[in-house]
Design a protein around this motif. Structure first.
Motif, PDB file in Angstrom:
ATOM      1  N   SER A 283      32.328  72.731 116.554  1.00  0.00           N
ATOM      2  CA  SER A 283      31.082  73.041 117.263  1.00  0.00           C
ATOM      3  C   SER A 283      30.538  71.714 117.798  1.00  0.00           C
ATOM      4  O   SER A 283      31.002  70.638 117.397  1.00  0.00           O
ATOM      5  N   PRO A 284      29.559  71.739 118.701  1.00  0.00           N
ATOM      6  CA  PRO A 284      29.071  70.489 119.306  1.00  0.00           C
ATOM      7  C   PRO A 284      28.630  69.428 118.299  1.00  0.00           C
ATOM      8  O   PRO A 284      28.889  68.238 118.486  1.00  0.00           O
ATOM      9  N   GLU A 285      27.979  69.837 117.212  1.00  0.00           N
ATOM     10  CA  GLU A 285      27.487  68.855 116.245  1.00  0.00           C
ATOM     11  C   GLU A 285      28.600  68.153 115.478  1.00  0.00           C
ATOM     12  O   GLU A 285      28.381  67.108 114.842  1.00  0.00           O
ATOM     13  N   ASP A 286      29.807  68.681 115.533  1.00  0.00           N
ATOM     14  CA  ASP A 286      30.920  68.047 114.823  1.00  0.00           C
ATOM     15  C   ASP A 286      31.319  66.708 115.439  1.00  0.00           C
ATOM     16  O   ASP A 286      31.962  65.892 114.776  1.00  0.00           O
ATOM     17  N   ALA A 287      30.944  66.464 116.676  1.00  0.00           N
ATOM     18  CA  ALA A 287      31.281  65.197 117.321  1.00  0.00           C
ATOM     19  C   ALA A 287      30.635  64.030 116.585  1.00  0.00           C
ATOM     20  O   ALA A 287      31.263  62.987 116.359  1.00  0.00           O
ATOM     21  N   GLU A 288      29.377  64.180 116.195  1.00  0.00           N
ATOM     22  CA  GLU A 288      28.686  63.127 115.461  1.00  0.00           C
ATOM     23  C   GLU A 288      29.259  62.976 114.054  1.00  0.00           C
ATOM     24  O   GLU A 288      29.444  61.851 113.560  1.00  0.00           O
ATOM     25  N   THR A 289      29.566  64.098 113.416  1.00  0.00           N
ATOM     26  CA  THR A 289      30.172  64.048 112.081  1.00  0.00           C
ATOM     27  C   THR A 289      31.501  63.302 112.140  1.00  0.00           C
ATOM     28  O   THR A 289      31.800  62.471 111.273  1.00  0.00           O
ATOM     29  N   LEU A 290      32.286  63.569 113.162  1.00  0.00           N
ATOM     30  CA  LEU A 290      33.591  62.927 113.312  1.00  0.00           C
ATOM     31  C   LEU A 290      33.459  61.413 113.411  1.00  0.00           C
ATOM     32  O   LEU A 290      34.241  60.666 112.807  1.00  0.00           O
ATOM     33  N   LYS A 291      32.474  60.928 114.150  1.00  0.00           N
ATOM     34  CA  LYS A 291      32.269  59.479 114.279  1.00  0.00           C
ATOM     35  C   LYS A 291      32.088  58.825 112.920  1.00  0.00           C
ATOM     36  O   LYS A 291      32.699  57.802 112.608  1.00  0.00           O
ATOM     37  N   TRP A 292      31.212  59.419 112.108  1.00  0.00           N
ATOM     38  CA  TRP A 292      30.917  58.829 110.806  1.00  0.00           C
ATOM     39  C   TRP A 292      32.110  58.937 109.863  1.00  0.00           C
ATOM     40  O   TRP A 292      32.389  58.005 109.095  1.00  0.00           O
ATOM     41  N   VAL A 293      32.804  60.061 109.871  1.00  0.00           N
ATOM     42  CA  VAL A 293      33.963  60.228 108.990  1.00  0.00           C
ATOM     43  C   VAL A 293      35.048  59.217 109.336  1.00  0.00           C
ATOM     44  O   VAL A 293      35.660  58.607 108.447  1.00  0.00           O
ATOM     45  N   LYS A 294      35.280  58.994 110.623  1.00  0.00           N
ATOM     46  CA  LYS A 294      36.291  58.020 111.043  1.00  0.00           C
ATOM     47  C   LYS A 294      35.872  56.598 110.683  1.00  0.00           C
ATOM     48  O   LYS A 294      36.716  55.768 110.322  1.00  0.00           O
ATOM     49  N   GLU A 295      34.581  56.312 110.788  1.00  0.00           N
ATOM     50  CA  GLU A 295      34.108  54.980 110.406  1.00  0.00           C
ATOM     51  C   GLU A 295      34.332  54.761 108.910  1.00  0.00           C
ATOM     52  O   GLU A 295      34.780  53.692 108.486  1.00  0.00           O
ATOM     53  N   PHE A 296      34.029  55.767 108.122  1.00  0.00           N
ATOM     54  CA  PHE A 296      34.263  55.661 106.681  1.00  0.00           C
ATOM     55  C   PHE A 296      35.745  55.516 106.368  1.00  0.00           C
ATOM     56  O   PHE A 296      36.140  54.741 105.490  1.00  0.00           O
ATOM     57  N   ASN A 297      36.561  56.244 107.081  1.00  0.00           N
ATOM     58  CA  ASN A 297      37.978  56.331 106.758  1.00  0.00           C
ATOM     59  C   ASN A 297      38.678  54.982 106.739  1.00  0.00           C
ATOM     60  O   ASN A 297      39.539  54.732 105.892  1.00  0.00           O
ATOM     61  N   LYS A 298      38.306  54.082 107.654  1.00  0.00           N
ATOM     62  CA  LYS A 298      39.013  52.795 107.696  1.00  0.00           C
ATOM     63  C   LYS A 298      38.763  51.987 106.423  1.00  0.00           C
ATOM     64  O   LYS A 298      39.647  51.266 105.960  1.00  0.00           O
ATOM     65  N   PHE A 299      37.580  52.129 105.833  1.00  0.00           N
ATOM     66  CA  PHE A 299      37.294  51.425 104.588  1.00  0.00           C
ATOM     67  C   PHE A 299      38.027  52.075 103.414  1.00  0.00           C
ATOM     68  O   PHE A 299      38.528  51.384 102.531  1.00  0.00           O
ATOM     69  N   ASP A 300      38.071  53.372 103.399  1.00  0.00           N
ATOM     70  CA  ASP A 300      38.758  54.107 102.343  1.00  0.00           C
ATOM     71  C   ASP A 300      40.241  53.765 102.333  1.00  0.00           C
ATOM     72  O   ASP A 300      40.835  53.494 101.281  1.00  0.00           O
TER      73      ASP A 300
END
Length: 333
Positions: A283-300
């Protein structure tokens, strides 16, 4: 702004421009552009990590190999076995049974620090990159985030790094008791149940053919039991530590922003955030969620090549954050 930048450049000698001035001008332009996005960190801007004030990520995992190598890693046998069982046994019926069993949060009361110490006993059988206790990885991730996102404004992000894998306590007898789960039901990359697996985006895709839902007349189709664009948060994801910890934190009144809680909930959903499968459910709001999840992912992921942290010296800082975000004291697990 452009004239000011030219004036700054004119004051730099040629050697300093090549070594550093150009980097700072790049930062200046980035920070002062009209549509500044805090997620466009130094790494996104393409800046040299050491110049920006932090150590670059290790290029290899702790074994000296490539990250996320699922074909010939040092831990290939145990990793392949874990995913094989997961893909064959994670069904709609199974996930519903786990929700019923674990989302009552009646498996005892423990502090976060007590639960972290329990994770000293757990080595993730799905991870080809490390064979150290999960408690160490939690602090590695948190400290990498703290280094690159310093300050109080994003201290909730630091805490997310510490908490993200703590749902793996479901595989530990001290908390799980008689409900102890095997690791295939706790760790590893997640995927939606109730629809066809994205076989070009998951690891060990052949193992899904042994899943009872694979040939189901509804669950075996592209959309399965969902509607197009229903939202990633409305999918029933394979049961594991991500969903459990997200729900547990909400149940206990955690005040970390929703962006941080979604990082915990979706960080193992690699087929979506990394391979970009299942976009037909976005859904449209998932675009913002995706940004944050990807930012977290590199540290994980990339902190797994870091040196082992001094855990005891770090505990007071994270104890303060736990109190700030309403997670101090005993929590229901």
């Amino acid at each position: 702004m452009e004239n000011n930048m030219k004036q700054k450049a004119s004051t730099c000698n040629d050697s300093w421009v090549s070594a550093g001035c150009a980097q700072w001008l790049k930062i200046f332009a980035h920070l002062h552009r009209p549509s500044f996005d805090p997620l466009a960190s130094f790494a996104v801007m393409g800046l040299n990590a050491e110049f920006a004030g932090y150590q670059p990520f290790a290029e290899k995992n702790m074994f000296g190999g490539e990250y996320r190598n699922y074909e010939s890693s040092t831990r290939q046998s145990v990793v392949e076995k874990t995913y094989g069982e997961m893909h064959q046994k994670q069904t709609v019926e199974f996930v519903k049974s786990m929700q019923e069993k674990w989302m009552k949060f009646n498996h005892g009361e423990f502090t976060i620090m007590e639960a972290i110490e329990m994770l000293d006993e757990l080595v993730d059988d799905s991870d080809p990159d490390v064979d150290i206790p999960n408690s160490i990885h939690d602090f590695q991730t948190a400290e990498r985030i703290r280094e690159q996102w310093p300050g109080e404004e994003y201290d909730w992000f630091h805490l997310v790094g510490l908490l993200h894998d703590m749902g793996k306590v479901m595989a530990l007898k001290k908390i799980a008791g008689e409900d102890l789960l095997e690791q295939w039901a706790v760790v590893g990359d997640t995927f939606p149940v109730g629809c066809a697996p994205a076989e070009d985006a998951v690891v060990f895709p052949e193992s899904f053919k042994g899943n009872p839902d694979y040939d189901h007349p509804v669950y075996g189709t592209k959309y399965g039991m969902y509607k197009p664009n229903c939202g990633i948060g409305n999918l029933m994801i394979s049961w594991g530590h991500d969903e459990y910890m997200y729900q547990m934190l909400k149940f206990n009144g955690c005040t970390i922003p929703e962006a941080g809680l979604n990082m915990i909930r979706l960080h193992s959903f690699y087929p979506w955030h990394d391979k970009r499968a299942y976009t037909h459910f976005e859904s449209p709001e998932d675009a913002e969620t995706l940004k944050w999840v990807k930012e977290f992912n590199k540290f994980d992921l990339y902190s797994k090549g870091d040196a082992l942290p001094d855990v005891e010296s770090l505990k007071p800082y994270y104890a303060k954050l736990l109190k700030k975000y309403n997670l101090d004291g005993k929590l229901k697990w």
